[in-house]
Design a protein around this motif. Sequence first.
Motif, PDB file in Angstrom:
ATOM      1  N   THR A   1      -8.674   4.742   1.198  1.00 24.98           N
ATOM      2  CA  THR A   1      -8.493   5.322   2.421  1.00 24.98           C
ATOM      3  C   THR A   1     -10.125   6.276   2.015  1.00 24.98           C
ATOM      4  O   THR A   1     -10.785   6.515   2.992  1.00 24.98           O
ATOM      5  CB  THR A   1      -7.675   5.993   3.296  1.00 24.98           C
ATOM      6  N   ASN A   2     -10.002   5.977   0.862  1.00 25.61           N
ATOM      7  CA  ASN A   2     -11.292   7.572   0.402  1.00 25.61           C
ATOM      8  C   ASN A   2     -10.914   8.813   0.985  1.00 25.61           C
ATOM      9  O   ASN A   2     -11.832   9.640   1.536  1.00 25.61           O
ATOM     10  CB  ASN A   2     -12.771   6.640   0.920  1.00 25.61           C
ATOM     11  N   THR A   3      -9.619   9.332   0.826  1.00 23.30           N
ATOM     12  CA  THR A   3      -9.383  10.225   1.250  1.00 23.30           C
ATOM     13  C   THR A   3      -8.902  11.559   0.025  1.00 23.30           C
ATOM     14  O   THR A   3      -8.160  12.475   0.256  1.00 23.30           O
ATOM     15  CB  THR A   3      -8.120  10.365   2.912  1.00 23.30           C
ATOM     16  N   PHE A   4      -9.024  10.926  -0.972  1.00 23.31           N
ATOM     17  CA  PHE A   4      -8.018  11.889  -2.081  1.00 23.31           C
ATOM     18  C   PHE A   4      -9.197  13.229  -1.774  1.00 23.31           C
ATOM     19  O   PHE A   4      -8.088  14.459  -2.416  1.00 23.31           O
ATOM     20  CB  PHE A   4      -8.882  11.102  -3.466  1.00 23.31           C
TER      21      PHE A   4
ATOM     22  N   SER B   1      -8.707  14.151  -7.132  1.00 24.62           N
ATOM     23  CA  SER B   1      -9.038  14.539  -6.150  1.00 24.62           C
ATOM     24  C   SER B   1     -11.140  14.415  -5.658  1.00 24.62           C
ATOM     25  O   SER B   1     -11.056  14.800  -4.918  1.00 24.62           O
ATOM     26  CB  SER B   1      -9.091  16.356  -5.862  1.00 24.62           C
ATOM     27  N   THR B   2     -10.945  13.031  -5.773  1.00 20.27           N
ATOM     28  CA  THR B   2     -12.181  12.441  -5.295  1.00 20.27           C
ATOM     29  C   THR B   2     -12.618  11.634  -4.495  1.00 20.27           C
ATOM     30  O   THR B   2     -11.565  10.340  -4.757  1.00 20.27           O
ATOM     31  CB  THR B   2     -13.186  12.145  -6.867  1.00 20.27           C
ATOM     32  N   GLU B   3     -13.361  11.955  -3.846  1.00 17.04           N
ATOM     33  CA  GLU B   3     -13.166  10.402  -2.840  1.00 17.04           C
ATOM     34  C   GLU B   3     -13.764   9.264  -3.565  1.00 17.04           C
ATOM     35  O   GLU B   3     -14.550   9.091  -4.281  1.00 17.04           O
ATOM     36  CB  GLU B   3     -14.050  11.519  -1.713  1.00 17.04           C
ATOM     37  N   GLY B   4     -12.781   8.661  -2.958  1.00 16.19           N
ATOM     38  CA  GLY B   4     -12.897   6.855  -3.915  1.00 16.19           C
ATOM     39  C   GLY B   4     -12.995   6.593  -5.318  1.00 16.19           C
ATOM     40  O   GLY B   4     -13.207   5.679  -5.552  1.00 16.19           O
TER      41      GLY B   4
ATOM     42  N   ILE C   1       1.066  -1.522  -0.093  1.00 20.89           N
ATOM     43  CA  ILE C   1      -0.129   0.413   0.025  1.00 20.89           C
ATOM     44  C   ILE C   1       0.899   0.992   0.213  1.00 20.89           C
ATOM     45  O   ILE C   1       1.865   1.501   0.676  1.00 20.89           O
ATOM     46  CB  ILE C   1      -1.101   0.063   0.982  1.00 20.89           C
ATOM     47  N   LYS C   2       0.124   2.306  -1.179  1.00 16.94           N
ATOM     48  CA  LYS C   2       1.212   3.579  -0.997  1.00 16.94           C
ATOM     49  C   LYS C   2       0.835   4.572  -0.510  1.00 16.94           C
ATOM     50  O   LYS C   2      -0.048   4.751  -0.257  1.00 16.94           O
ATOM     51  CB  LYS C   2       1.596   3.738  -2.766  1.00 16.94           C
TER      52      LYS C   2
ATOM     53  N   ALA D   1      -3.500   3.958  -3.271  1.00 11.62           N
ATOM     54  CA  ALA D   1      -2.595   5.047  -2.541  1.00 11.62           C
ATOM     55  C   ALA D   1      -3.032   4.573  -1.773  1.00 11.62           C
ATOM     56  O   ALA D   1      -4.855   5.666  -1.138  1.00 11.62           O
ATOM     57  CB  ALA D   1      -2.862   6.432  -3.426  1.00 11.62           C
ATOM     58  N   ASN D   2      -2.433   5.609  -0.095  1.00 15.92           N
ATOM     59  CA  ASN D   2      -3.276   5.648   1.348  1.00 15.92           C
ATOM     60  C   ASN D   2      -2.804   7.139   1.021  1.00 15.92           C
ATOM     61  O   ASN D   2      -1.601   7.209   2.161  1.00 15.92           O
ATOM     62  CB  ASN D   2      -3.236   5.028   1.993  1.00 15.92           C
ATOM     63  N   THR D   3      -3.381   8.463   0.921  1.00 14.02           N
ATOM     64  CA  THR D   3      -3.513   9.449   1.219  1.00 14.02           C
ATOM     65  C   THR D   3      -4.126  10.239   2.935  1.00 14.02           C
ATOM     66  O   THR D   3      -3.719  11.768   3.207  1.00 14.02           O
ATOM     67  CB  THR D   3      -4.026  10.388   0.171  1.00 14.02           C
ATOM     68  N   SER D   4      -4.538   9.138   3.828  1.00 11.66           N
ATOM     69  CA  SER D   4      -4.667   9.867   4.786  1.00 11.66           C
ATOM     70  C   SER D   4      -3.791  10.043   5.916  1.00 11.66           C
ATOM     71  O   SER D   4      -4.311  11.174   6.579  1.00 11.66           O
ATOM     72  CB  SER D   4      -5.662   8.564   6.011  1.00 11.66           C
TER      73      SER D   4
END
Length: 481
Positions: A92-95, A120-123, A51-52, A66-69
């Motif tokens: 993580t649904n954080t874009f 930049s859209t969630e999910g 997981i990135k 991609a985990n941007t949390s």
Amino acid sequence: MTSTIKVNTITTESGSTLTIGGCGKTVALASGASQTGFGRTGTVDWQTGSIKTSTFTAANGEGYFANTSGGAFTMNLPAGTAGNIVSVVDYTNTFQTNALTVAANGSQKIGGVAEDATLSTEGQSVTFVYVDDTEGWKNIQDSTSNVTGAAFICASVSGACNTLTTVDTNFKVAIFKGPGTFTVNSVATCAPNNVVDYLVVAGGGAAGKGGSAGAGGGGAGGVRVSPGTSTGCWTASPLGASPAAALPVTATGYPVVVGGGGPPQSSNGNNGDPGSNSVFTGSSTITSAGGGGGSGHCQAADSGGSGGGGNPISPSVRPLGAGNTPPVNPPQGKNGGTGYPETGGGYPSAGGGGALAVGADALTPYNNNGGPGGAGAQINICGNNYFWGGGGAGSAWTGYNGGNGGAGGGGGGAGQSGGGTGATNGINNAGNGSTPGQGTGGAGGINTGGGGGGGNSSGPCAAAISGAGGSGIVILRYRFQ
């Protein structure tokens, strides 16, 4: 025993079909070996074990989570040749909070433009294929839907004055300040999560208007509330024993009616108009009754969710209005105060009832000043410790002060020596009673269900008016994640 066959080429003896292996057998490509000639079908090998969480360089034929949390970072695309493919998905649904930047290699392009792209859209999940040097990496699939298991309710609201707000991280509240519909778009697979807690507050009653006398405060609108089953916000109804439970819901629309406050009374001696009912038509219909109008000096105060305050005009007093009318359990409101006989020339009137306390009469300890309105109930269903359903105060005439409004939107009563203070601890403040002889009562707070404050006049002149009742509110709370 393992045997090895070493050949450079395998061909068919006849025909065009070459069969390797047999029914029920597995043909494996050795670890580390590569293949050519089979082509790619448009899919990638998903890197589930990596997981990135920071900037990285993608490889052809691979898909990444991609985990941007923890913050935004960049995915660098490899040097592209025709047919190369790379995918990435919002792990993580954080874009929408921390975007992922997609950067092409060197001067190569993304969608025909030599600039970075931003996800930049969630999910969001995206697949890029390198076409040629003119267009570079083309996005052949872009999903902005976030498909998850239905563990909780998904809902929406209609109506111009109504809102849906997130509170306490996992809960939302639908706040209805006017009529509308609460629509459950989908329900959870877990039945205990398919419930909503509610606060239903009716419109407050207007105060009466005295003519050469004081007038009783308006009763608060009825207050009904569930015990907090789905929210954990409170463990029992503050209104008393045997509270109604949170209501189960299904995927449908539920109408909501929000009661208006009683309009101000301008005719000398008349009672205030009652408030209107608020209704949530759920799996069970929850109706809170409008507050009773306060007494003028011509008749008894009105009954309602909470009762209006009585009037002391002699020779016979005007009685209080009864609360919790029609009756529900736990009670939705209290009685107005008693209109005792006039003793000191000030004709002080009683306060209207509130959700938790009766309206006060104007004798000891108020010394012929207007009686305060009964207190409302403090209920935190929307993330704020507001009071709801405060009674309006009674007014007083020559030489005396108007009473103070009850906590939860009760309006202050008028008085010739000083006007009473309207309550300030509701979702909106109530109005103060005015001081001049032809005094106007303070209005109940908007959307609090507060009763209006009593008005008076020093003679037959009808210039002053009573305080209007405050409008009601309906709040629904449910878990959405």
